[in-house]
Structure formats: structure tokens, C-alpha cells
Design a protein around this motif. Structure first.
Motif, PDB file in Angstrom:
ATOM      1  N   PHE A 173       0.964  -1.266  -0.103  1.00 46.02           N
ATOM      2  CA  PHE A 173       0.113  -0.128   0.071  1.00 46.02           C
ATOM      3  C   PHE A 173       0.815   1.229   0.016  1.00 46.02           C
ATOM      4  N   LEU A 174       1.993   1.252   0.692  1.00 46.26           N
ATOM      5  CA  LEU A 174       2.932   2.326   0.839  1.00 46.26           C
ATOM      6  C   LEU A 174       3.651   2.694  -0.370  1.00 46.26           C
ATOM      7  N   GLY A 181      -4.282   3.903  -5.901  1.00 43.34           N
ATOM      8  CA  GLY A 181      -4.820   3.791  -4.704  1.00 43.34           C
ATOM      9  C   GLY A 181      -3.840   3.500  -3.432  1.00 43.34           C
ATOM     10  N   GLY A 182      -2.499   3.652  -3.749  1.00 35.99           N
ATOM     11  CA  GLY A 182      -1.442   3.690  -2.730  1.00 35.99           C
ATOM     12  C   GLY A 182      -0.763   5.157  -2.290  1.00 35.99           C
ATOM     13  N   GLN A 253      -8.760   2.024   1.855  1.00 40.80           N
ATOM     14  CA  GLN A 253     -10.001   2.330   1.271  1.00 40.80           C
ATOM     15  C   GLN A 253     -10.314   3.703   0.668  1.00 40.80           C
ATOM     16  N   ILE A 254     -10.013   4.412   1.563  1.00 46.39           N
ATOM     17  CA  ILE A 254      -9.963   5.877   1.162  1.00 46.39           C
ATOM     18  C   ILE A 254      -9.379   6.368  -0.056  1.00 46.39           C
ATOM     19  N   THR A 255      -8.282   6.174  -0.078  1.00 43.57           N
ATOM     20  CA  THR A 255      -7.357   6.295  -1.048  1.00 43.57           C
ATOM     21  C   THR A 255      -7.771   5.560  -2.668  1.00 43.57           C
ATOM     22  N   ASN A 256      -8.132   4.477  -2.318  1.00 41.05           N
ATOM     23  CA  ASN A 256      -8.806   3.625  -3.718  1.00 41.05           C
ATOM     24  C   ASN A 256      -9.967   4.493  -3.995  1.00 41.05           C
ATOM     25  N   ASN A 257     -10.538   5.305  -3.247  1.00 44.42           N
ATOM     26  CA  ASN A 257     -12.033   5.528  -3.641  1.00 44.42           C
ATOM     27  C   ASN A 257     -12.160   7.086  -3.771  1.00 44.42           C
ATOM     28  N   GLY A 264      -2.467  12.299  -6.154  1.00 51.84           N
ATOM     29  CA  GLY A 264      -1.154  12.285  -5.597  1.00 51.84           C
ATOM     30  C   GLY A 264      -0.924  13.371  -4.723  1.00 51.84           C
ATOM     31  N   VAL A 265      -0.586  13.460  -3.479  1.00 46.27           N
ATOM     32  CA  VAL A 265      -0.461  14.398  -2.609  1.00 46.27           C
ATOM     33  C   VAL A 265       0.793  14.231  -1.543  1.00 46.27           C
ATOM     34  N   LYS A 266       1.372  15.097  -1.100  1.00 42.16           N
ATOM     35  CA  LYS A 266       2.635  15.137  -0.152  1.00 42.16           C
ATOM     36  C   LYS A 266       2.422  13.984   0.882  1.00 42.16           C
ATOM     37  N   LYS A 267       3.440  13.657   1.530  1.00 37.27           N
ATOM     38  CA  LYS A 267       3.380  12.977   2.733  1.00 37.27           C
ATOM     39  C   LYS A 267       2.696  13.503   3.765  1.00 37.27           C
ATOM     40  N   GLU A 268       3.177  14.740   3.985  1.00 38.43           N
ATOM     41  CA  GLU A 268       2.678  15.772   5.008  1.00 38.43           C
ATOM     42  C   GLU A 268       1.108  15.900   4.931  1.00 38.43           C
ATOM     43  N   GLU A 269       0.674  15.710   3.707  1.00 37.59           N
ATOM     44  CA  GLU A 269      -0.892  16.144   3.614  1.00 37.59           C
ATOM     45  C   GLU A 269      -1.574  14.839   3.855  1.00 37.59           C
ATOM     46  N   HIS A 270      -0.909  13.602   3.525  1.00 37.20           N
ATOM     47  CA  HIS A 270      -1.374  12.364   3.877  1.00 37.20           C
ATOM     48  C   HIS A 270      -1.599  12.166   5.577  1.00 37.20           C
ATOM     49  N   LEU A 271      -0.488  12.615   6.193  1.00 39.79           N
ATOM     50  CA  LEU A 271      -0.470  12.512   7.614  1.00 39.79           C
ATOM     51  C   LEU A 271      -1.605  13.388   8.307  1.00 39.79           C
ATOM     52  N   ARG A 272      -1.712  14.723   7.554  1.00 40.44           N
ATOM     53  CA  ARG A 272      -2.814  15.607   8.371  1.00 40.44           C
ATOM     54  C   ARG A 272      -4.082  15.132   8.034  1.00 40.44           C
ATOM     55  N   LEU A 273      -4.467  14.313   6.915  1.00 40.47           N
ATOM     56  CA  LEU A 273      -5.804  13.695   6.729  1.00 40.47           C
ATOM     57  C   LEU A 273      -5.766  12.798   7.544  1.00 40.47           C
ATOM     58  N   MET A 274      -4.861  11.717   7.861  1.00 42.58           N
ATOM     59  CA  MET A 274      -5.014  10.514   8.666  1.00 42.58           C
ATOM     60  C   MET A 274      -5.226  11.026  10.171  1.00 42.58           C
ATOM     61  N   TYR A 275      -4.667  12.280  10.312  1.00 43.45           N
ATOM     62  CA  TYR A 275      -4.866  12.874  11.843  1.00 43.45           C
ATOM     63  C   TYR A 275      -6.112  13.119  11.917  1.00 43.45           C
ATOM     64  N   PHE A 276      -6.932  13.693  10.905  1.00 41.68           N
ATOM     65  CA  PHE A 276      -8.065  14.298  11.017  1.00 41.68           C
ATOM     66  C   PHE A 276      -9.034  13.064  10.975  1.00 41.68           C
ATOM     67  N   ILE A 277      -8.935  11.950  10.005  1.00 45.60           N
ATOM     68  CA  ILE A 277      -9.716  10.914  10.242  1.00 45.60           C
ATOM     69  C   ILE A 277      -9.850  10.083  11.327  1.00 45.60           C
TER      70      ILE A 277
END
Length: 332
Positions: A173-174, A181-182, A253-257, A264-277
Motif C-alpha cells: 500500500f505504501l 490507490g496507494g 480504502q479511502i485512497t482507493n476511492n 497524488g498528495v504530499k506525505k505531510e498532507e496524507h499525515l494531516r488527513l489521517m490525523y483528521f480521520i
């Protein structure tokens, strides 16, 4: 005050071996000369490989590796100089070419000359694993180790073990591209153990409920905290590991849909979204089209340049991260 510590490392000595010996000791199914698992991957670029092989062609002195011999098993562990030794092995095996020519294509007299060249190296005997790791961590004066590489080197640390456990489930996935979707981590980022920084940061985020700032530093600091057997507690460690796995499962599941994430987004933006989720509790819900659409709408506002919310987040930076969370929450 004494200059020397109470339990110094055992003595070492300088010796030599031929390039042919190096190749033979690293070959076969059960090689004598090996790279320990706490070291980083082979990271030399083509330019660095060419430069080193050029030094061989000019008959320059070859030196630098440090090898620890386990006299009980006979295994010789490369504590330093992996890139140099591995470049030699790859060239002699034909995996690398120098100026477009492989070793096997050289005249026999040149092949013999190369094989007979000797490399100076430092040899130690029966250093403990801890002593070898301590040496490896201290002598990195060439390419500075990344925080992820430092975490990977601490193989006995409980956080490192938890990260490796999680990666058995999510490594694909990473590495998978965003369009598929990764998270789209590059091979170079993986080679330097950047994914250890991300997983370690997520574990820290879940354990402390703190916004993930500076992934490398955050993860390495968390690694140090886990050196203490009781901090975090066994229960806290198990909970943080299990919830990180569940969060990553839902996020896959979220990245796949979600269309915006496939761009494509930056690693920091993935972390920010995961924090929110995580903080919003979305990770506990069953994923569905409504959630995907709401996240897509959210991302199109917070990630697209020219949008007032995007500009506001840039201004906030790392000064008031909870306000960023509040913005995400209000839009969602």
C-alpha cells in the motif's frame, strides 16, 4: 576522571584481503561476509559506483571497511563500508558495468590483476550486537543516516518491531502509485527507510493524540521513548499498534476511492488527513460513498492553490495545528 569507559569495545586491527577474497566470501547461499540487518540498504547511485570503480582503474589505495568476525559461527559482518564492498561484488559478478564494459568482457590478465588487488580494512572479533550497532550509529560521516534508517538500525527496540509488524500488512500500500490507490512512496524513500518514519509517526499520533509534526524527528523520538520497558505500558503499545493497523486499513480504502488522492498528495498532507480521520472518529466507521465524497470535497478545498482555505492553512503552518484540524472539521 578516566578517559576510557568501564567496558570499552574489544580491540581491532588493520589487515588486508584481495578483491577475489571479498567476492568469494560474499557469494553462495551461505556467504561468510554479510551485511547485518540493522544497516540501511545499498544506496550508492550510478555516479558513485562509477567514481569508485574509476579509483580501481587508477590503482588507488582501497581501504575503509570495518568487519566484525563472529568466531563461533565464522560469519563476518560488515559494520561499515557496505557500499564499497557491494560495488566490488556487483562488478565482479557482472551486475555492474564500468564505462559500458562488464568484468567478464575484460582481458584475462586484467581480470587477474583486479582480483589480486588488495583492500585494507579494519577487523574486530566477537563484538556484541549492541557494540556493533553502537559503532555503526557513531561512524556515519559520509551520507548522513535518515531518522528512518536510525530507527531501522535499532532492531531490538519495541517500536521498530511494531513498525516491521505493521509493514508486513501495508508495504504494498505504501509503495503502490497514487493512481492505483496507494501512497506512492518512491523506491529511494523506501530504501532510506522513510516509511519507518511515517509508521512511527502514526503510532506516536495515536498514542498521544498529538498532531504529527516533522515525521522523522517525531518517529525517532518515539523510538527512544520505547527503550523504556514501561513507557509506554504494554497495553498502550499494543493498542497503538492495533489502531495504527486499523487506521491504515481504512485509509487504504479511502485512497482507493477518493479522486483527489489518486492525483497524488504530499506525505505531510496524507499525515494531516489521517490525523483528521483518526481524531474525528471516521476510522471507526464503515467506509461508503458518502464518506468518500465528503473527503473529496474537503481535499479540493484545502489542497487546491488559490482557494482561501488553502492560503489560510499555509499561513497557519505548524504554528497552530489544531486550527487546521478545526478547518478540516468545519468543511467536512
Amino acid at each position: 576522571m578516566s578517559f576510557f569507559v568501564d567496558e570499552p569495545h574489544p580491540n581491532s586491527e588493520t589487515t588486508k584481503m584481495s578483491l577475489s577474497e571479498i567476492f568469494n566470501r560474499m557469494s553462495g547461499d551461505d556467504p561468510e561476509l554479510r551485511v547485518p540487518d540493522y544497516q540501511r540498504e545499498y544506496v550508492w547511485s550510478k555516479k558513485q559506483q562509477e567514481g569508485y570503480l574509476e579509483s580501481l582503474s587508477k590503482n588507488m589505495p582501497l581501504f575503509g571497511p570495518v568487519v566484525n568476525i563472529d568466531t563461533r559461527t565464522g560469519i563476518q559482518w560488515i559494520m561499515d563500508g557496505q557500499n564499497r564492498i557491494e560495488t566490488i561484488r556487483r562488478f565482479l559478478s557482472g551486475e555492474l558495468k564500468y564505462k559500458g564494459v562488464s568484468f567478464n568482457e575484460l582481458p584475462d590478465n586484467e581480470k587477474r590483476r583486479i582480483k589480486n588487488m588488495k583492500m585494507s580494512y579494519t577487523e574486530t572479533r566477537d563484538w556484541s550486537r549492541e557494540q556493533c550497532q553502537d559503532f555503526f550509529m557513531r561512524i556515519q560521516g559520509g551520507e548522513k543516516l535518515k531518522d528512518g534508517e536510525l530507527i531501522h538500525a535499532r532492531t531490538d527496540n519495541e517500536l521498530t518491531k511494531s513498525i516491521q509488524h505493521i509493514l508486513t500488512y501495508f508495504k504494498d500500500f505504501l509503495e503502490k502509485k497514487a493512481i492505483n490507490g496507494g501512497l506512492g512512496f518512491t523506491p529511494k524513500y523506501i530504501y532510506r527507510y522513510g516509511h519507518y518514519e511515517i509508521i512511527g509517526t502514526l503510532i506516536h499520533m495515536i498514542r498521544t493524540n498529538e498532531y504529527p509534526l516533522r515525521p522523522g524527528k517525531t518517529a525517532f523520538k518515539e523510538c527512544g521513548i520505547w527503550d523504556d520497558e514501561n513507557t509506554p505500558t504494554r497495553s498502550q503499545r499494543e493498542t497503538a499498534t492495533a489502531e495504527t493497523k486499523e487506521l491504515l486499513h481504512k485509509y487504504s480504502q479511502i485512497t482507493n476511492n477518493v479522486a483527489r488522492l489518486k492525483q497524488g498528495v504530499k506525505k505531510e498532507e496524507h499525515l494531516r488527513l489521517m490525523y483528521f480521520i483518526y481524531k474525528q472518529g471516521i476510522w471507526k466507521e464503515e467506509m461508503n460513498e458518502t464518506i468518500y465524497n465528503r473527503i473529496d470535497t474537503l481535499l479540493n478545498r484545502v489542497l487546491n492553490k488559490g482557494n482561501p482555505v488553502y492560503d489560510q492553512i499555509i499561513l497557519l503552518g505548524t504554528k497552530d495545528v489544531e486550527k487546521i484540524y478545526e478547518l478540516y472539521s468545519n468543511i467536512y
